[in-house]
Scaffold this motif. Structure first.
Motif, PDB file in Angstrom:
ATOM      1  N   SER A 291       0.823  -1.213   0.000  1.00  0.00           N
ATOM      2  CA  SER A 291       0.000   0.000   0.000  1.00  0.00           C
ATOM      3  C   SER A 291       0.855   1.260   0.000  1.00  0.00           C
ATOM      4  O   SER A 291       0.339   2.361  -0.202  1.00  0.00           O
ATOM      5  CB  SER A 291      -0.915   0.019   1.227  1.00  0.00           C
ATOM      6  OG  SER A 291      -0.151   0.078   2.422  1.00  0.00           O
ATOM      7  N   HIS A 292       2.163   1.088   0.245  1.00  0.00           N
ATOM      8  CA  HIS A 292       3.056   2.253   0.304  1.00  0.00           C
ATOM      9  C   HIS A 292       4.452   1.818  -0.146  1.00  0.00           C
ATOM     10  O   HIS A 292       4.970   0.794   0.324  1.00  0.00           O
ATOM     11  CB  HIS A 292       3.111   2.803   1.727  1.00  0.00           C
ATOM     12  CG  HIS A 292       3.613   4.213   1.811  1.00  0.00           C
ATOM     13  ND1 HIS A 292       4.934   4.548   1.580  1.00  0.00           N
ATOM     14  CD2 HIS A 292       2.972   5.386   2.104  1.00  0.00           C
ATOM     15  CE1 HIS A 292       5.076   5.853   1.728  1.00  0.00           C
ATOM     16  NE2 HIS A 292       3.912   6.380   2.047  1.00  0.00           N
ATOM     17  N   LYS A 295       7.269   0.693   2.319  1.00  0.00           N
ATOM     18  CA  LYS A 295       7.211  -0.642   2.921  1.00  0.00           C
ATOM     19  C   LYS A 295       8.209  -1.581   2.254  1.00  0.00           C
ATOM     20  O   LYS A 295       8.974  -2.272   2.920  1.00  0.00           O
ATOM     21  CB  LYS A 295       5.794  -1.215   2.804  1.00  0.00           C
ATOM     22  CG  LYS A 295       4.753  -0.565   3.701  1.00  0.00           C
ATOM     23  CD  LYS A 295       3.414  -1.284   3.570  1.00  0.00           C
ATOM     24  CE  LYS A 295       2.389  -0.726   4.549  1.00  0.00           C
ATOM     25  NZ  LYS A 295       1.089  -1.439   4.462  1.00  0.00           N
ATOM     26  N   ALA A 469       8.638   9.817   0.371  1.00  0.00           N
ATOM     27  CA  ALA A 469       7.859   8.622   0.701  1.00  0.00           C
ATOM     28  C   ALA A 469       8.156   8.159   2.121  1.00  0.00           C
ATOM     29  O   ALA A 469       7.246   7.760   2.859  1.00  0.00           O
ATOM     30  CB  ALA A 469       8.163   7.503  -0.302  1.00  0.00           C
ATOM     31  N   ASP A 472       6.507  10.529   4.613  1.00  0.00           N
ATOM     32  CA  ASP A 472       5.060  10.307   4.582  1.00  0.00           C
ATOM     33  C   ASP A 472       4.690   9.018   5.311  1.00  0.00           C
ATOM     34  O   ASP A 472       3.716   8.974   6.070  1.00  0.00           O
ATOM     35  CB  ASP A 472       4.589  10.235   3.121  1.00  0.00           C
ATOM     36  CG  ASP A 472       3.093   9.977   3.004  1.00  0.00           C
ATOM     37  OD1 ASP A 472       2.305  10.795   3.501  1.00  0.00           O
ATOM     38  OD2 ASP A 472       2.730   8.931   2.428  1.00  0.00           O
ATOM     39  N   TYR A 473       5.485   7.989   5.114  1.00  0.00           N
ATOM     40  CA  TYR A 473       5.234   6.701   5.777  1.00  0.00           C
ATOM     41  C   TYR A 473       5.346   6.844   7.288  1.00  0.00           C
ATOM     42  O   TYR A 473       4.479   6.374   8.042  1.00  0.00           O
ATOM     43  CB  TYR A 473       6.234   5.662   5.265  1.00  0.00           C
ATOM     44  CG  TYR A 473       6.063   4.299   5.886  1.00  0.00           C
ATOM     45  CD1 TYR A 473       5.102   3.416   5.408  1.00  0.00           C
ATOM     46  CD2 TYR A 473       6.856   3.890   6.958  1.00  0.00           C
ATOM     47  CE1 TYR A 473       4.937   2.151   5.972  1.00  0.00           C
ATOM     48  CE2 TYR A 473       6.699   2.637   7.534  1.00  0.00           C
ATOM     49  CZ  TYR A 473       5.733   1.777   7.034  1.00  0.00           C
ATOM     50  OH  TYR A 473       5.565   0.541   7.613  1.00  0.00           O
ATOM     51  N   GLN A 476       2.383   8.843   8.805  1.00  0.00           N
ATOM     52  CA  GLN A 476       1.148   8.061   8.921  1.00  0.00           C
ATOM     53  C   GLN A 476       1.261   7.007  10.020  1.00  0.00           C
ATOM     54  O   GLN A 476       0.284   6.734  10.721  1.00  0.00           O
ATOM     55  CB  GLN A 476       0.823   7.399   7.583  1.00  0.00           C
ATOM     56  CG  GLN A 476       0.441   8.390   6.485  1.00  0.00           C
ATOM     57  CD  GLN A 476      -0.084   7.685   5.244  1.00  0.00           C
ATOM     58  OE1 GLN A 476      -1.008   6.869   5.313  1.00  0.00           O
ATOM     59  NE2 GLN A 476       0.493   8.004   4.092  1.00  0.00           N
ATOM     60  N   PRO A 483      -0.045   2.941   6.545  1.00  0.00           N
ATOM     61  CA  PRO A 483       0.227   3.947   5.512  1.00  0.00           C
ATOM     62  C   PRO A 483      -0.243   3.559   4.117  1.00  0.00           C
ATOM     63  O   PRO A 483      -0.088   2.423   3.674  1.00  0.00           O
ATOM     64  CB  PRO A 483       1.752   4.082   5.554  1.00  0.00           C
ATOM     65  CG  PRO A 483       2.110   3.712   6.949  1.00  0.00           C
ATOM     66  CD  PRO A 483       1.163   2.599   7.307  1.00  0.00           C
ATOM     67  N   ILE A 484      -0.868   4.553   3.463  1.00  0.00           N
ATOM     68  CA  ILE A 484      -1.317   4.426   2.076  1.00  0.00           C
ATOM     69  C   ILE A 484      -0.676   5.557   1.280  1.00  0.00           C
ATOM     70  O   ILE A 484      -0.691   6.708   1.708  1.00  0.00           O
ATOM     71  CB  ILE A 484      -2.846   4.489   1.974  1.00  0.00           C
ATOM     72  CG1 ILE A 484      -3.467   3.266   2.676  1.00  0.00           C
ATOM     73  CG2 ILE A 484      -3.296   4.543   0.520  1.00  0.00           C
ATOM     74  CD1 ILE A 484      -4.980   3.314   2.740  1.00  0.00           C
ATOM     75  N   PHE A 485      -0.147   5.244   0.145  1.00  0.00           N
ATOM     76  CA  PHE A 485       0.626   6.208  -0.636  1.00  0.00           C
ATOM     77  C   PHE A 485      -0.228   6.959  -1.638  1.00  0.00           C
ATOM     78  O   PHE A 485      -1.003   6.366  -2.392  1.00  0.00           O
ATOM     79  CB  PHE A 485       1.741   5.479  -1.381  1.00  0.00           C
ATOM     80  CG  PHE A 485       2.679   6.372  -2.132  1.00  0.00           C
ATOM     81  CD1 PHE A 485       3.484   7.284  -1.468  1.00  0.00           C
ATOM     82  CD2 PHE A 485       2.783   6.288  -3.520  1.00  0.00           C
ATOM     83  CE1 PHE A 485       4.370   8.100  -2.162  1.00  0.00           C
ATOM     84  CE2 PHE A 485       3.662   7.092  -4.219  1.00  0.00           C
ATOM     85  CZ  PHE A 485       4.466   8.004  -3.542  1.00  0.00           C
ATOM     86  N   TRP A 498       0.420   4.845  -9.130  1.00  0.00           N
ATOM     87  CA  TRP A 498      -0.145   5.207  -7.829  1.00  0.00           C
ATOM     88  C   TRP A 498      -1.228   6.276  -7.947  1.00  0.00           C
ATOM     89  O   TRP A 498      -2.080   6.406  -7.066  1.00  0.00           O
ATOM     90  CB  TRP A 498       0.963   5.684  -6.895  1.00  0.00           C
ATOM     91  CG  TRP A 498       1.884   4.577  -6.509  1.00  0.00           C
ATOM     92  CD1 TRP A 498       3.099   4.279  -7.067  1.00  0.00           C
ATOM     93  CD2 TRP A 498       1.655   3.572  -5.522  1.00  0.00           C
ATOM     94  NE1 TRP A 498       3.628   3.170  -6.478  1.00  0.00           N
ATOM     95  CE2 TRP A 498       2.776   2.715  -5.527  1.00  0.00           C
ATOM     96  CE3 TRP A 498       0.612   3.334  -4.629  1.00  0.00           C
ATOM     97  CZ2 TRP A 498       2.883   1.629  -4.663  1.00  0.00           C
ATOM     98  CZ3 TRP A 498       0.717   2.248  -3.765  1.00  0.00           C
ATOM     99  CH2 TRP A 498       1.838   1.409  -3.785  1.00  0.00           C
ATOM    100  N   GLY A 506      -6.499   2.709  -0.710  1.00  0.00           N
ATOM    101  CA  GLY A 506      -5.295   2.129  -1.290  1.00  0.00           C
ATOM    102  C   GLY A 506      -5.603   1.202  -2.446  1.00  0.00           C
ATOM    103  O   GLY A 506      -4.696   0.650  -3.064  1.00  0.00           O
TER     104      GLY A 506
END
Length: 517
Positions: A291-292, A295, A469, A472-473, A476, A483-485, A498, A506
């Motif tokens: 989802s990100h 990850k 990224a 942002d991760y 969240q 986390p969702i990107f 994305w 997501g």
């Protein structure tokens, strides 16, 4: 030809590339606030928990696909070679490049996820340096330049993974089996080709399924048995550690003259083994369903630890604690012997035999067979991973001319190119099996070096989206979210895949066609 390849290799693997690899690792570590340390627990959690879909494999499968490419002859024969020509201190520099390289791997693999795409025919996720080099700057005036850069990297990767690198793996595997059981190297090469053909025709899903079973099992067994040998020689460990650190910095008079070689061989074999910065990891990272992007970047950073800090260290301690090593002057087996542990026969060849002799000190006669079996699995999975990366970059070059993998569309440009690639890698496996170790390793080093030069320069230029990224991760995560990107509010341009995902769930927005290529 041999002289030409040696000269070319010396230019590619000059001090400039060594310094570039180390400096890039330091820079990425500082910029990410040492993500490889701060997020260590998160790496393990993400590795064990992941999603998969008809288009993408799980994080764990992507990790094993990546490890399939990383864990190979470099973890056994590569460590032995580093010690033979760089001294025991080369192991320290392998650790150094692994620690720093984990941050490099995070950056490149996160970029691989951000700029991935869905294959227009197979529906599988694909990505890698060629994709992010051509997409990250697509909105700027430099777009044509980076498009060409991406094509150059793709072409080099097809050459390296399709021709140069497989020969090293098959050579070590054939040498170990010939040494252990007297099996003809031609037989080993042909049998490997048959097994390889069965797996690669099945596509990324079969590759992931095969790697997720074989790689973890063999890695755990190898590390466990190597540690048994090390523990049996526990009284030698203090001396081994002293030898490693004194050799690494030239504090031991016997190794003072080759401290530069320790750095060179440690970095060279470290990168060959863990592939951080080489640009191979992002291919497997892009295939994952997450989802990100951060990850998979974290999971792939952990892969560097598994490869070098665990498996290579196991080999290094095995060789040094049992005395199954010999160090040569002049970075050649024809040079004078500077030091040796006393366990090796006089005429032994530099390579996997070092580890075989080490195992034999405890299990007489079983060491050769175990190393031969380990190399068979490690090298086979690595060759399979090489094919996947070569095919991914070939499909990037072909674009809309890329064919359906099975059945092949013969007579088309894409179909003929795919057949040629498969013939190329299968031929490389056979020729590598019967060639000399020196020739095979020279070709492999050229392939690794070319990819590393192009990729490291590229990610230094394109690194910013990876940090966005990561921030942002982490933001969240602090909010207690999974986390969702969403690249748009982060100001990341060119992440078309994305942009079709719902920023709340997501999931893909069904109303918007998924971008495919």
């Amino acid at each position: 030809m041999t002289e030409f390849l040696d000269t070319l290799n010396s230019y590619i693997w000059s001090n400039a590339l060594i310094y570039l690899c180390l400096a890039a690792g330091v820079y990425f570590s500082v910029r990410s606030r040492f993500v490889q340390v701060r997020q260590f627990k998160e790496m393990i959690r993400l590795m064990l928990k992941g999603e998969k879909s008809p288009s993408g494999v799980s994080s764990f499968q992507a990790l094993t696909m990546s490890l399939a490419g990383r864990v190979g002859t470099g973890n056994i024969a590569g460590v032995a070679t580093a010690i033979a020509f760089g001294g025991p201190g080369a192991l320290f520099w392998m650790w150094t490049v692994a620690f720093l390289g984990a941050s490099t791997s995070f950056v490149e693999c996160t970029l691989g996820q951000i700029y991935k795409t869905r294959d227009r025919i197979t529906g599988e996720y694909r990505g890698g340096p060629a994709y992010y080099l051509s997409r990250a700057m697509a909105h700027t005036k430099a777009a044509p330049l980076f498009k060409v850069y991406g094509l150059i990297f793709a072409a080099v990767t097809v050459l390296a993974c399709g021709l140069l690198l497989p020969s090293v793996q098959s050579n070590s595997m054939a040498s170990a089996m010939n040494q252990s059981w007297g099996v003809s190297k031609w037989v080993v090469g042909v049998c490997t080709v048959i097994l390889l053909a069965f797996v690669i025709i099945g596509g990324v899903k079969r590759i992931a399924a095969f790697a997720s079973i074989v790689v973890p099992f063999m890695a755990v067994v190898y590390i466990a048995l190597a540690m048994v040998i090390v523990i049996a020689n526990a009284d030698a460990l203090p001396g081994v550690l002293k030898l490693i650190f004194e050799s690494a910095f030239g504090l031991d008079a016997g190794f003072g003259a080759i401290v530069g070689a320790a750095v060179m061989w440690g970095v060279k074999r470290g990168i060959y083994s863990n592939e951080a910065g080489q640009g191979t990891g992002p291919h497997a990272a892009a295939a994952a369903e997450v989802s990100h992007p951060a990850k998979q970047g974290l999971v792939q950073a952990f892969a560097v630890y598994v490869d070098t800090l665990f498996i290579c260290s196991a080999t290094g301690f095995l060789i040094l604690s049992t005395g199954a090593y010999r160090v040569y002057e002049g970075e050649s087996a024809t040079g004078a012997v500077l030091a040796e542990g006393g366990a090796l026969p006089a005429d032994v060849e530099v390579g996997p035999t070092f580890a075989q002799v080490g195992f034999d000190t405890l299990w007489q006669g079983a060491g050769s067979s175990f190393i031969a079996v380990s190399l068979a699995f490690f090298c086979l999975t690595t060759i399979i991973a090489y094919y996947y990366m070569a095919e991914t970059n070939l499909r990037f070059i072909l674009g809309k001319a890329a064919p359906v993998p099975v059945p092949l569309i013969r007579g088309t440009v894409g179909g003929n190119a795919t057949i040629l690639l498969q013939a190329l890698i299968l031929g490389s496996v056979v020729s590598g099996a019967v060639s000399t170790a020196t020739e095979a390793w020279t070709l492999g080093d050229i392939g690794v070096g070319l990819m590393a030069w192009l990729n490291i320069i590229g990610i230094i230029i394109l690194q910013q989206p990876a940090y966005k990224a990561l921030r942002d991760y982490e933001k969240q995560k602090k909010q207690g979210l999974d986390p969702i990107f969403d690249p748009i509010p982060l100001g990341i341009v060119g992440a078309k895949f994305w942009e079709t995902r719902d920023p709340v769930t997501g999931k893909e927005r069904m109303a918007v066609p998924t971008p495919v290529e």
